[in-house]
Design an enzyme around this catalytic site. Structure first.
Site, PDB file in Angstrom:
ATOM      1  N   ASP A  21     -54.775 -54.040  -4.118  1.00  0.00           N
ATOM      2  CA  ASP A  21     -54.575 -54.301  -5.545  1.00  0.00           C
ATOM      3  C   ASP A  21     -55.886 -54.123  -6.306  1.00  0.00           C
ATOM      4  O   ASP A  21     -56.963 -54.305  -5.750  1.00  0.00           O
ATOM      5  CB  ASP A  21     -54.049 -55.732  -5.717  1.00  0.00           C
ATOM      6  N   ASN A  69     -43.027 -50.594  -8.316  1.00  0.00           N
ATOM      7  CA  ASN A  69     -43.947 -49.631  -8.940  1.00  0.00           C
ATOM      8  C   ASN A  69     -43.228 -48.458  -9.622  1.00  0.00           C
ATOM      9  O   ASN A  69     -43.804 -47.771 -10.459  1.00  0.00           O
ATOM     10  CB  ASN A  69     -44.953 -49.072  -7.910  1.00  0.00           C
TER      11      ASN A  69
HETATM   12  C1  FPP Z   1     -52.490 -51.533  -7.083  1.00  0.00           C
HETATM   13  O1  FPP Z   1     -53.427 -51.468  -8.106  1.00  0.00           O
HETATM   14  C2  FPP Z   1     -52.417 -50.275  -6.381  1.00  0.00           C
HETATM   15  C3  FPP Z   1     -51.331 -49.453  -6.365  1.00  0.00           C
HETATM   16  C4  FPP Z   1     -50.069 -49.770  -7.040  1.00  0.00           C
HETATM   17  C5  FPP Z   1     -51.341 -48.182  -5.648  1.00  0.00           C
HETATM   18  C6  FPP Z   1     -52.120 -48.144  -4.378  1.00  0.00           C
HETATM   19  C7  FPP Z   1     -52.449 -46.739  -4.110  1.00  0.00           C
HETATM   20  C8  FPP Z   1     -53.625 -46.281  -3.622  1.00  0.00           C
HETATM   21  C9  FPP Z   1     -54.728 -47.154  -3.194  1.00  0.00           C
HETATM   22  C10 FPP Z   1     -53.870 -44.830  -3.541  1.00  0.00           C
HETATM   23  C11 FPP Z   1     -52.895 -44.022  -2.747  1.00  0.00           C
HETATM   24  C12 FPP Z   1     -52.734 -44.475  -1.368  1.00  0.00           C
HETATM   25  C13 FPP Z   1     -52.887 -43.732  -0.236  1.00  0.00           C
HETATM   26  C14 FPP Z   1     -52.448 -44.300   1.046  1.00  0.00           C
HETATM   27  C15 FPP Z   1     -53.463 -42.393  -0.230  1.00  0.00           C
HETATM   28  P1  FPP Z   1     -52.931 -51.740  -9.586  1.00  0.00           P
HETATM   29  O2  FPP Z   1     -52.707 -50.427 -10.241  1.00  0.00           O
HETATM   30  O3  FPP Z   1     -51.773 -52.652  -9.589  1.00  0.00           O
HETATM   31  O4  FPP Z   1     -54.196 -52.450 -10.183  1.00  0.00           O
HETATM   32  P2  FPP Z   1     -54.221 -53.538 -11.336  1.00  0.00           P
HETATM   33  O5  FPP Z   1     -53.459 -54.722 -10.818  1.00  0.00           O
HETATM   34  O6  FPP Z   1     -55.670 -53.801 -11.491  1.00  0.00           O
HETATM   35  O7  FPP Z   1     -53.600 -52.894 -12.541  1.00  0.00           O
END
Ligand code: FPP
Length: 241
Positions: A21, A69
């Site tokens: 996250d 998501n």
């Molecule tokens: C949460 O951060 C993260 C995600 C919803 C996506 C996770 C994806 C990756 C790390 C990249 C792709 C993965 C691979 C395996 C190549 P958020 O966007 O919810 O952050 P926030 O809570 O700060 O808004």
């Protein structure tokens, strides 16, 4: 600090699961678009996979995209799908070199066709590797996974292969995406939130939880080792005294 010396390799968690996250916050703090946060998150993914593999962790699960998501703006969803595609393209050889088996947990059928094809190809070509299993949670939700397990079990009952009275936690477990795998010993969550967010609901019944304020793109192999050391200091009782 040399963390390397302090990890007891005879008491490693067999399965580590990570809620990655904080990509969005990482980007916002820098005045960048959210997608740049995800892009930076991919680099952290690569580093942590390598560290886990070198350490000898047998199962690593990464929560890359949840069922919830899909409700994000279309641009962000499409951007994430592209990043995943690029990642697989670029890292395929690396995964093979490290003898890592890739498994998708989640609704792979909801992924864009091109990405699905690539995921299937990587899964097929890494299926025999045993050094580490990488579970990529994509369009994954714990409740949806349990509903799917119920449907599978109902089918087995309807076809006479199973009796209702024979349904046990083990039967449920063997109908989850993670069938045959050990439950996660340790769940790591970055960027400070104290919740499970529909992640591995059944499997994490006795998992140790490690939450760090660090945002995912800033999560380093050193901090991964710190989490493992923290885990090794804990006493696990599984409900016993
Ligand atoms: C949460 O951060 C993260 C995600 C919803 C996506 C996770 C994806 C990756 C790390 C990249 C792709 C993965 C691979 C395996 C190549 P958020 O966007 O919810 O952050 P926030 O809570 O700060 O808004």
């Amino acid at each position: 600090m040399d963390n390397k010396a302090e990890i007891d390799s005879s008491r490693l968690p067999r399965h580590v699961a990570i809620i990655m996250d904080g990509n969005g916050r990482w980007a916002r703090r820098r005045g960048l678009p959210r997608l740049m946060g995800h892009r930076s998150g991919v680099k952290a993914v690569r580093r942590v996979i390598e560290e886990a593999r070198q350490m000898g962790i047998a199962f690593l699960t990464l929560y890359a995209f949840s069922t919830e998501n899909w409700n994000r703006p279309r641009e962000e969803v499409e951007g994430l799908m592209e990043l995943l595609y690029e990642y697989l393209e670029r890292e395929f050889d690396n995964l093979k070199r490290q003898e890592i088996r890739l498994l998708v947990i989640g609704e792979i059928e909801r992924m864009p066709a091109g990405l699905q094809e690539r995921l299937h190809r990587v899964m097929e070509e890494t299926a025999s590797f045993e050094a580490m299993t990488l579970n990529l949670a994509l369009s994954y939700g714990g409740r949806a996974e349990l509903a799917r397990a119920c449907r599978k079990i109902c089918d087995a009952v309807a076809q006479g292969r199973l009796k209702c009275s024979e349904i046990t936690p083990e039967i449920i477990s063997s109908n989850l995406y993670t069938a045959g795998q050990p439950d996660p010993d340790l769940v790591i969550r970055t960027s400070g939130e104290m919740r499970l967010s529909n992640f591995l609901l059944f499997q994490s019944a006795y998992s140790e939880i490690y939450v760090t304020e660090t945002l995912w793109p800033d999560f380093t192999p050193e901090e991964f080792r710190l989490a493992i050391r923290d885990y090794q200091r804990r006493e696990r009782r599984f409900g016993k005294v």
